[in-house]
Write a protein that holds these residues in place. Structure first.
Motif, PDB file in Angstrom:
ATOM      1  N   GLU A   1      38.681  48.288  44.259  1.00  0.00           N
ATOM      2  CA  GLU A   1      39.160  47.368  45.287  1.00  0.00           C
ATOM      3  C   GLU A   1      40.684  47.480  45.388  1.00  0.00           C
ATOM      4  O   GLU A   1      41.376  47.523  44.372  1.00  0.00           O
ATOM      5  CB  GLU A   1      38.757  45.944  44.936  1.00  0.00           C
TER       6      GLU A   1
ATOM      7  N   ASP B   1      40.649  51.701  50.413  1.00  0.00           N
ATOM      8  CA  ASP B   1      40.983  50.455  51.111  1.00  0.00           C
ATOM      9  C   ASP B   1      42.304  50.614  51.861  1.00  0.00           C
ATOM     10  O   ASP B   1      42.462  50.135  52.992  1.00  0.00           O
ATOM     11  CB  ASP B   1      41.079  49.289  50.119  1.00  0.00           C
TER      12      ASP B   1
ATOM     13  N   LYS C   1      32.818  45.236  47.415  1.00  0.00           N
ATOM     14  CA  LYS C   1      34.188  45.690  47.642  1.00  0.00           C
ATOM     15  C   LYS C   1      34.542  46.933  46.844  1.00  0.00           C
ATOM     16  O   LYS C   1      35.638  47.466  46.983  1.00  0.00           O
ATOM     17  CB  LYS C   1      35.167  44.568  47.302  1.00  0.00           C
TER      18      LYS C   1
ATOM     19  N   ARG D   1      34.979  54.022  52.423  1.00  0.00           N
ATOM     20  CA  ARG D   1      34.947  52.711  53.065  1.00  0.00           C
ATOM     21  C   ARG D   1      34.482  52.850  54.510  1.00  0.00           C
ATOM     22  O   ARG D   1      34.698  53.878  55.156  1.00  0.00           O
ATOM     23  CB  ARG D   1      36.339  52.052  53.064  1.00  0.00           C
TER      24      ARG D   1
END
Length: 375
Positions: A106, A111, A245, A250
């Protein structure tokens, strides 16, 4: 700061168990009790980067890509990889690599790759799973009047635990059939005759960790079950996601759709590149982009896991993977392998400082360069 204190911070940011099975992450060279004074951060630990580390008197190199990947049979100065490791050891320079653990974490690399496209819901392409959550389901069939006795025996052996609850089970009534041969000694009915017996189907969870109790549960079943040959199934269960997460790659579902040209412009600015390799879906000249998949580095292996995305962003892909993507209606933006990774390094430095590694003098390598450039 001691090396073991720093590796603990690294493991908070990029837990080692999140890395891909094929990867080699963590402290690759070094003493866990050594004091870390100055650290050089890079993507690829080349000989030029190593010389830079020596020149600036760093005693730790954080190399995103592990310099020790395939097993080294020798550590000599005859080959580049082993020469780098040998010289690092001689100069007492430790080496740490986070690689795919940092990709999956995460607030990690992937991300970060979603940030230029605005607000939206972000989930992994392939969610990470906890290494301690594997378990089995035991299914067996027992006469109704013996079911409670068997359930208790299986529970004592370790089955039927879900969180803070014990003796958890599910029972379904049904009818079992069996035909014993002349050597059999059936508990119900007679040998040589097809029997119909009212039974309970008993289902219970058996944890695989900690301390795999499955053998003890099977032993308890055989010892307690009234049948001469009890029937049972052992079904491996998929581990549950650690969190939505964490995981590889992603997918961001944007609150507001963007044009492909807007996505291109924002990605270039985010990565600090002037050119991208662009693969458009034939016949879709003005695409509206709502769902974007991203994967740092080489993301072709995750193509099969992409569902209903309009655009996929990665560093590089094989020719036939590119053809397969556009055939599925997925536009592609390829920025170059390390071009999707290197701009994250200042963010990693800041994360380490924020987590407590303030006594270390952190420096981003200037000798670390992509091996390819776009003309």
């Amino acid at each position: 700061m001691k090396m073991d204190q720093l590796t603990a911070i690294f493991n908070e940011i990029a837990p080692i168990h999140m890395a891909e099975d094929w990867d080699n992450v963590g402290l690759l060279v070094g003493n866990s009790t050594a004091n870390v004074r100055k650290a050089l951060i890079c993507i690829d630990l080349t000989e030029a980067v190593l010389e830079e580390a020596i020149a600036v008197k760093a005693n730790l190199i954080v190399a995103y890509h592990p310099p020790i990947f395939k097993a080294l049979k020798t550590v000599t100065d005859d080959e580049t990889k082993s020469r780098i490791v040998l010289r690092a050891i001689e100069k007492k320079i430790a080496i740490y690599s986070p690689h795919t653990a940092l990709d999956a974490a995460e607030n990690g690399v992937n991300d970060w790759l979603t940030e230029p496209f605005g607000k939206g819901t972000v989930v992994p392409i392939e969610p990470a799973v906890t290494p301690t959550s594997k378990q089995y389901k035991l299914v067996t069939f027992v006469p109704m009047d013996k079911m409670d006795m068997l359930r208790v025996a299986l529970s004592v052996a370790g089955a039927g635990v879900i969180g803070n609850y014990e003796q958890c089970s599910f029972v379904t009534e049904g009818t079992g059939t069996f035909l014993g041969n002349k050597a059999s000694n059936p508990t119900v009915g007679k040998a040589g005759k097809l029997e119909y017996a009212p039974e309970a189907k008993l289902e219970m969870i058996v944890p695989a960790t900690p301390g795999n109790c499955l053998p003890d549960v099977i032993t308890a079943l055989r010892q307690t079950h009234p049948y001469e040959e009890p029937a049972f199934d052992i079904i491996p269960l998929h581990a549950e996601p650690v969190t939505v997460k964490q995981g590889m790659g992603r997918i961001i579902t944007l609150q507001k759709s963007l044009s492909l040209q807007t996505c291109i412009a924002r990605l270039k600015k985010h990565l600090g590149v002037k050119t991208l390799e662009i693969c458009k879906v034939p016949g879709d000249d003005q695409p509206s982009i709502r769902r974007i998949g991203v994967c740092a580095g080489a993301g072709g292996s995750f193509l099969g896991s992409l569902k209903n995305v309009d655009l996929y962003i990665t560093g590089e892909m094989r020719h036939h993977d590119m053809l397969a993507a556009v055939d599925r209606g997925i536009h592609l933006l390829l920025a170059g392998h390390t071009q999707t990774e290197r701009p994250f390094l200042p963010r990693l430095r800041d994360m380490l400082i924020e987590r407590g590694a303030r006594s270390i003098n952190w420096q981003i390598s200037t000798a670390d360069q992509a091996p390819n450039v776009f003309g």
